[in-house]
Enzyme design. Structure first.
Site, PDB file in Angstrom:
ATOM      1  N   TYR A  15     -12.012  13.048   0.182  1.00 28.46           N
ATOM      2  CA  TYR A  15     -11.070  12.174  -0.487  1.00 28.46           C
ATOM      3  C   TYR A  15     -11.881  11.113  -1.218  1.00 28.46           C
ATOM      4  O   TYR A  15     -12.761  10.503  -0.607  1.00 28.46           O
ATOM      5  CB  TYR A  15     -10.229  11.578   0.638  1.00 28.46           C
ATOM      6  CG  TYR A  15      -9.213  10.558   0.267  1.00 28.46           C
ATOM      7  CD1 TYR A  15      -7.980  10.971  -0.222  1.00 28.46           C
ATOM      8  CD2 TYR A  15      -9.455   9.211   0.440  1.00 28.46           C
ATOM      9  CE1 TYR A  15      -7.014  10.037  -0.539  1.00 28.46           C
ATOM     10  CE2 TYR A  15      -8.493   8.279   0.135  1.00 28.46           C
ATOM     11  CZ  TYR A  15      -7.268   8.703  -0.349  1.00 28.46           C
ATOM     12  OH  TYR A  15      -6.311   7.787  -0.645  1.00 28.46           O
ATOM     13  N   ALA A 253      -4.197   1.837   0.478  1.00 27.40           N
ATOM     14  CA  ALA A 253      -4.549   2.849   1.469  1.00 27.40           C
ATOM     15  C   ALA A 253      -4.111   4.233   1.007  1.00 27.40           C
ATOM     16  O   ALA A 253      -3.275   4.368   0.118  1.00 27.40           O
ATOM     17  CB  ALA A 253      -3.880   2.513   2.795  1.00 27.40           C
ATOM     18  N   LYS A 254      -4.698   5.226   1.670  1.00 25.35           N
ATOM     19  CA  LYS A 254      -4.421   6.618   1.343  1.00 25.35           C
ATOM     20  C   LYS A 254      -2.921   6.894   1.258  1.00 25.35           C
ATOM     21  O   LYS A 254      -2.452   7.546   0.337  1.00 25.35           O
ATOM     22  CB  LYS A 254      -5.048   7.473   2.447  1.00 25.35           C
ATOM     23  CG  LYS A 254      -5.181   8.936   2.116  1.00 25.35           C
ATOM     24  CD  LYS A 254      -6.026   9.614   3.176  1.00 25.35           C
ATOM     25  CE  LYS A 254      -6.169  11.100   2.872  1.00 25.35           C
ATOM     26  NZ  LYS A 254      -7.108  11.758   3.769  1.00 25.35           N
ATOM     27  N   ARG A 255      -2.178   6.357   2.237  1.00 27.99           N
ATOM     28  CA  ARG A 255      -0.741   6.652   2.276  1.00 27.99           C
ATOM     29  C   ARG A 255       0.020   6.040   1.091  1.00 27.99           C
ATOM     30  O   ARG A 255       1.157   6.398   0.828  1.00 27.99           O
ATOM     31  CB  ARG A 255      -0.131   6.172   3.597  1.00 27.99           C
ATOM     32  CG  ARG A 255      -0.222   4.686   3.773  1.00 27.99           C
ATOM     33  CD  ARG A 255       0.461   4.163   5.003  1.00 27.99           C
ATOM     34  NE  ARG A 255       0.216   2.747   5.140  1.00 27.99           N
ATOM     35  CZ  ARG A 255      -0.882   2.221   5.630  1.00 27.99           C
ATOM     36  NH1 ARG A 255      -1.849   3.008   6.087  1.00 27.99           N
ATOM     37  NH2 ARG A 255      -1.059   0.916   5.699  1.00 27.99           N
ATOM     38  N   ASP A 256      -0.607   5.102   0.370  1.00 26.84           N
ATOM     39  CA  ASP A 256       0.086   4.488  -0.762  1.00 26.84           C
ATOM     40  C   ASP A 256       0.208   5.424  -1.953  1.00 26.84           C
ATOM     41  O   ASP A 256       0.937   5.139  -2.903  1.00 26.84           O
ATOM     42  CB  ASP A 256      -0.610   3.194  -1.198  1.00 26.84           C
ATOM     43  CG  ASP A 256      -0.561   2.153  -0.099  1.00 26.84           C
ATOM     44  OD1 ASP A 256       0.469   2.095   0.595  1.00 26.84           O
ATOM     45  OD2 ASP A 256      -1.541   1.415   0.078  1.00 26.84           O
TER      46      ASP A 256
END
Ligand code: GLU
Length: 484
Positions: A15, A253-256
């Site tokens: 990522y 963050a990744k989840r954003d």
């Protein structure tokens, strides 16, 4: 003057967070601006985080962005290997050197003892740190334990008092009391280095002159400083950069969803625009201009322009920058990018996709907006008659009905073989002149009738040319029906 050598040292997580890509970019720019080398080192020693194929994500992202490294795992170089897990045998002798110099020591404490110490410290509200139990073992005691095969680690011997100061190009001199620093582990029981030790030795062996990294490493920097001094090595220039934030309180963050280069590519951004935008996250150019190619960034970039306050990721600004890059594309290039997105909603084969693309280029901010923008081409959406009312155009349902009734025979008079934008333009402007009205009185109702939307790429004339005679007549008739 020493040759400038910078390194990007990602861990392969599968990522590429845009914060990491920004570190790579700044690192690359410092090297290239100074005629130096940009080195890629893969830091893959954290096996728990290891993800298959993750190294390719790093290679692909850097290559796509044009951040070509001068030395790295795949192309080699004079100070390889460039993959940390292939260097693991190399570190222990360096730690042993420090033991010789009295700057590190063997520690034989087992897990149970360390946990007990930690529990006691926590219970009394003290920050848990190694209690230095093995720091002053005599040479004989150490020898005896080593001979007996007692498992050990090697720890850094941090001075018991005094202060340590290190320099950061952004933050200036930072001083911390040594008493706050742990005698951290350099070599683990399995003989392998900790990250904190390996990165110092690697940076030295690779001749790194500038280290750009996230400021989560600021807290470790004093210990690195002490290690360099203990070895008698030159300390690289440190540049700790701020986090990229989602808002004032939260890191992106990744989840954003917008946090990685891959996320942004999937959302239909151009890589050049993304690279340009992330350069502006935490760096301010000297002048007003904000649009820079990678080549231009090499000229413009200057460490002095880096900011100490966290940059907030602004999707609207990224869109605006992306739109500028889209406008600059050659029409064929734009068509190449846009066609798959147009085809997501335009399935009919009797339309000229390049004509649609030509209407889209100036108004597209990101490619993923396209399918919805052109969804009316295949079929007319349901719409309310109130769409015909436009204050500025001075249209309402009544005069729109009159207009469409006048437009229909004009359109019917154009034969199939001369159904094109020029003829439509000529005939409809004749009508406008005849009626003695403003253009909008005719063109707004026409646009609504053939698209069923208030916002469309191109106006009524362009849309009629694209969807063809039969569809145009049918849609205008439908409009008349709706308004009658
Ligand atoms: N491998 C580390 C990371 O990805 C690199 C830190 C550094 O640049 O020293 O966070």
């Amino acid at each position: 003057m020493k040759k400038v050598r910078t390194r990007f040292a990602p861990s392969p997580t599968g990522y590429m967070h845009i914060g990491n890509l920004r570190t790579a970019l700044f690192t690359y720019l410092i090297a290239k601006k100074n005629g130096g080398d940009f080195i890629l080192r893969i830091e893959d020693t954290d096996r728990e985080r290891y993800v298959e194929g993750a190294v390719d994500v790093i290679y692909d992202t850097l290559r796509e962005c044009g951040l070509q490294w001068d030395e790295g795992p795949d192309i080699g170089g004079p100070v390889g290997p460039y993959v940390q897990s292939e260097r693991m045998e190399l570190f222990k002798p360096y730690a042993e050197q420090l033991v010789e110099k009295g700057e590190a020591y063997y520690c034989f404490c087992d897990k149970e003892r360390l946990e007990e110490v930690k529990a006691i410290q926590e219970a009394s509200g003290i920050m848990p740190m190694y209690d230095r139990h093995c720091r002053d073992l005599s040479k004989e005691e150490v020898r005896a334990k080593l001979d007996a095969g007692v498992p050990y680690v090697i720890r850094q011997k941090v001075p018991l008092d005094g202060e340590v100061t290190f320099h950061d190009e952004l933050y200036g001199d930072i001083t911390v009391p040594c008493s706050t620093l742990d005698d951290q582990i350099l070599i683990k029981t399995d003989g392998m280095p900790t990250y904190n030790f390996a990165n110092v030795v690697d940076d030295h062996l690779m001749g790194i002159t500038h280290v750009v990294r996230g400021n989560e490493y600021l807290a470790s920097a004093p210990k690195y400083e002490l290690l360099y001094r203990a070895f008698g090595w030159e300390v690289p220039q440190y540049i700790h950069v701020e986090h990229i934030m989602k808002d004032k309180q939260h890191k992106l963050a990744k989840r954003d969803g917008d946090a990685s280069f891959q996320d942004l590519m999937a959302k239909g951004y151009l890589k050049e625009a993304v690279l340009n935008y992330i350069a502006l996250l935490g760096w301010a150019p000297k002048g007003e201009e904000e649009i820079f190619s990678l080549e231009e960034l090499i000229d413009e970039f200057d460490v002095g322009g880096l900011s100490k306050s966290p940059a907030v990721f602004d999707p609207l600004k990224l869109r605006a920058i992306n739109a500028k890059y889209i406008k600059k594309l050659a029409p064929e290039e734009f068509l190449g990018y846009a066609e798959p997105y147009i085809r997501q909603s335009v399935k009919r084969q009797d339309v000229d996709i390049s004509k649609i693309a030509a209407l889209l280029q100036d108004r597209t901010e990101i490619f993923t907006d396209i399918p919805e923008t052109v969804d009316f081409i295949d079929s007319l959406p349901e719409y309310e008659p109130s769409l015909y009312c436009h204050k500025k155009m001075k249209t309402n349902e009544e005069n729109s009905l009159e207009t469409l009734k006048a437009v229909l025979p004009v359109l019917e008079s154009i034969p199939q073989e001369s159904w094109n934008e020029e003829t439509l333009h000529e005939k409809l402007f004749e009508l406008i002149a005849q009626m003695g009205v403003k253009n909008g009185i005719v063109l707004w109702p026409l646009r609504v009738a053939v698209s069923g939307k208030a916002f469309t790429p191109g106006g009524g004339i362009e849309i009629c040319a694209i969807i063809g005679r039969e569809d145009s007549l049918e849609r205008v008739k439908k409009g008349i029906g709706k308004l009658s």
